[in-house]
Design a protein around this motif. Structure first.
Motif, PDB file in Angstrom:
ATOM      1  N   VAL A  58      32.389  45.867  31.421  1.00 40.70           N
ATOM      2  CA  VAL A  58      33.242  46.709  30.569  1.00 40.70           C
ATOM      3  C   VAL A  58      33.676  45.951  29.318  1.00 40.70           C
ATOM      4  N   VAL A  59      34.020  44.687  29.474  1.00 40.03           N
ATOM      5  CA  VAL A  59      34.434  43.887  28.306  1.00 40.03           C
ATOM      6  C   VAL A  59      33.258  43.735  27.341  1.00 40.03           C
ATOM      7  N   GLU A  87      42.506  34.246  33.358  1.00 35.88           N
ATOM      8  CA  GLU A  87      41.767  34.299  32.092  1.00 35.88           C
ATOM      9  C   GLU A  87      40.883  35.546  32.037  1.00 35.88           C
ATOM     10  N   LEU A  88      40.236  35.886  33.162  1.00 39.98           N
ATOM     11  CA  LEU A  88      39.374  37.066  33.211  1.00 39.98           C
ATOM     12  C   LEU A  88      40.201  38.337  33.052  1.00 39.98           C
ATOM     13  N   LEU A  89      41.351  38.384  33.699  1.00 41.47           N
ATOM     14  CA  LEU A  89      42.216  39.567  33.607  1.00 41.47           C
ATOM     15  C   LEU A  89      42.761  39.749  32.193  1.00 41.47           C
ATOM     16  N   MET A  90      42.996  38.639  31.499  1.00 40.82           N
ATOM     17  CA  MET A  90      43.538  38.726  30.131  1.00 40.82           C
ATOM     18  C   MET A  90      42.567  39.434  29.191  1.00 40.82           C
ATOM     19  N   GLU A  91      41.284  39.358  29.527  1.00 38.78           N
ATOM     20  CA  GLU A  91      40.295  40.028  28.672  1.00 38.78           C
ATOM     21  C   GLU A  91      40.451  41.550  28.705  1.00 38.78           C
ATOM     22  N   LEU A  92      41.106  42.056  29.760  1.00 36.30           N
ATOM     23  CA  LEU A  92      41.313  43.505  29.862  1.00 36.30           C
ATOM     24  C   LEU A  92      42.494  43.976  29.039  1.00 36.30           C
ATOM     25  N   GLN A  93      43.281  43.021  28.491  1.00 36.48           N
ATOM     26  CA  GLN A  93      44.452  43.346  27.671  1.00 36.48           C
ATOM     27  C   GLN A  93      45.506  44.135  28.462  1.00 36.48           C
TER      28      GLN A  93
END
Length: 568
Positions: free
Chosen positions: A558-559, A468-474
């Protein structure tokens, strides 16, 4: 003030010959920042004791031998450990209402003025070896580590806490503001904030409490709150230091406190605001040693830095820096001007307010109360034959129009705008009413930026982020898993936040001929962004990703600072 040169005093005392002094001066030219006494010691021509004696002679102060001096506990209580460490002083005696302190650097005479203001007593200096001062601080204050809690504990026990907050009784307000516990508490808050490299100190009155919060690395941290009934006394003490009217509690007031901390000038801009439950105060801490006005040290990646450098050396045009309040725009612009600042270039700035005083720049403050606006100052600046101009902010059509006229007549103009990214700055100028043909004729580049917190190097720890956290980086999960990720666990160095310091992320959009064609045809922001990326622009999100993959910042930071639309 010293009237004789230290080198000549060493010769007069018989510690150096004239020939040796010339050798020392030649050696000093090879290391410009080093003091002449230290150079002579390094060359083996004199010892520490001889230089200390010469400094005492130069500044008209006595010499004190700290290792052989016994310091009474009452004297130690007068100067808190935080103050002694920051100012590099050691209290040695208190006689006839005069406090004598040993100075590691007698040239820092301004420190004595600060101590007088902080402590409310007359302070005299004595000269000692810097190593002896540091050793004495470590030895005598080993069991005397100051904390806000201890000061507040003393306040609770102090009889003065029985003073009940009254109406505007000027005599009692002055008396209470001058009370030793109030002085000690405020001194500690200010010095701890400066030590932690905070940018702002907030004093906030509420119905049942009085909060003190400090903003460090862009985030507010709460200190242990003092008793509510001391709010008025603390605010009055701040007003006294800032030379404001302590009897006026209905109107906003602005002032400044100038300190000389550890030989460095620190400016505190004070703003007092009347609220429902008393006066709120914010101190903006302007410490030149924290902000390094150097393009090489603001965190710009090498490719963007090379392109930005070539842009700021152009003969004319407009260079815009965009981003929200507190994103470091002023620091970037000052760093650019610092690089351009030479004897052949006339640089004039107009700012609201002037944050840093830089030698070689003509700096003009804006004062809307008397109609000294960016636009009126800018008109006057053009009559002073400038090469480069900094306009603090383009806020309206009038300022934008004069900035454009300045660029068209052969000046290089730097300014800021409040927009989310670089392409949006073009749209903002159009919205102000600037015709596209004038935008394309003058704007050379737009730099968008944000500040992100850096992971504390003392407690940096590798971890495995969730999907889920990695998905925020697109990014595709499989691609992201190739990199290592870090976070700060929290330690004493970073106040258990996991972060220490900040760095910038940047996107630089060059206004090329192709970009001018898009602007002239009223193209969309997406079209401009896509063209800029095809021409080598790194977006804010991409710059942030690099910091994550290099282990400098975190996914959360960063997000939080970059928007998802930055990457298609």
């Amino acid at each position: 003030m010293a009237t004789r040169k230290l080198g000549q005093i060493l010769v007069d005392l018989g510690y150096l010959t004239e020939d040796q002094l010339w050798d020392v001066l030649e050696e000093q030219k090879q290391s410009p920042g080093e003091l002449i006494g230290q150079v002579a010691i390094r060359m083996g021509l004199v010892n520490e004791a001889q230089v200390t004696e010469a400094l005492a002679e130069q500044w008209g102060m006595p010499v004190v031998n700290l290792p052989e001096t016994t310091i009474p506990p009452k004297v130690l209580e007068m100067v808190p450990e935080t103050m002694a460490s920051i100012y590099h002083v050691m209290p040695i005696s208190f006689k006839n209402d005069i406090l004598t302190v040993a100075l590691a650097n007698p040239q820092n005479a301004a420190a004595l003025d600060d101590l007088r203001n902080f402590l409310g007593v007359d302070v005299r200096g004595a000269v000692s070896n810097p190593k002896d001062v540091e050793a004495a601080i470590a030895r005598y204050y080993a069991d005397r580590q100051d904390s806000i809690e201890e000061v507040l504990g003393a306040l609770e026990k102090d009889a003065e806490e029985e003073v009940i907050e009254r109406g505007v009784d000027l005599a009692s307000a002055e008396e209470l503001a001058d009370a030793a516990p109030i002085r000690k508490l405020l001194n500690m808050v200010m010095l701890l904030a400066i030590k932690d490299q905070a940018s702002d100190i907030h004093f906030e009155p509420f119905e049942d409490e009085f909060k003190i919060r400090v903003r460090a690395d862009g985030v507010l941290y709460e200190m242990v709150p003092p008793p509510r009934h001391l709010a008025s006394a603390i605010v009055s003490r701040i007003k006294v230091l800032a030379e404001l009217d302590i009897a006026e509690r209905r109107l906003p007031q602005d002032g400044r406190i100038e300190l000389n901390v550890g030989g460095n000038s620190v400016d505190l801009r004070v703003s007092v605001l009347p609220t429902l439950f008393g006066e709120a105060v914010v101190m903006r801490v302007l410490d030149r040693t924290v902000v390094q006005l150097d393009l090489n040290k603001i965190g710009m990646d090498p490719n963007t830095l090379t392109r930005f450098r070539s842009t700021i050396h152009r003969p004319n045009g407009i260079i815009l820096v965009t981003g929200p309040t507190g994103s470091g725009k002023t620091t970037t612009l000052y760093s650019a001007l610092n690089e351009l600042n030479d004897i052949e270039t006339k640089i004039i700035t107009t700012e609201d307010p002037i944050e840093y005083d830089i030698d070689g720049l003509i700096q003009v403050p804006v004062n809307p109360d008397i109609d000294v606006t960016f636009a009126t100052v800018l008109r006057a600046i053009l009559r002073h034959d400038p090469d480069d101009i900094l306009v603090g902010e383009i806020r309206d059509y009038e300022t934008a129009e004069i900035a454009i006229q300045s660029a068209l007549t052969g000046h290089l103009v730097f300014s800021t705008l409040h927009t989310n990214d670089a392409p949006t700055a073009i749209t903002r100028l159009r919205d102000m009413g600037i015709p596209p043909f004038l935008i394309t004729a003058t704007v050379e580049a737009v730099l968008a930026q944000r500040l992100v917190r850096k992971i504390c190097t003392e407690c940096r720890t590798e971890f495995e982020p969730s999907d889920e956290l990695l998905m925020e980086l697109q990014l595709p999960i499989e691609q992201a898993r190739k990199y290592k990720f870090y976070y700060g666990k929290g330690c004493a160095r970073c106040n258990n936040s996991g972060y220490k310091g900040r760095t910038g992320i940047y996107e630089l959009m060059d206004v090329t001929d192709d970009m001018r064609d898009l602007v002239s045809s009223d193209a969309s922001i997406d079209d401009m962004r896509n063209l800029a990326r095809s021409q080598g622009m790194t977006t804010l999100r991409e710059a942030g990703l690099k910091l994550i993959f290099d282990g400098i910042s975190t996914i959360d930071e960063v997000v939080r600072e970059t928007v998802m639309e930055d990457i298609d």
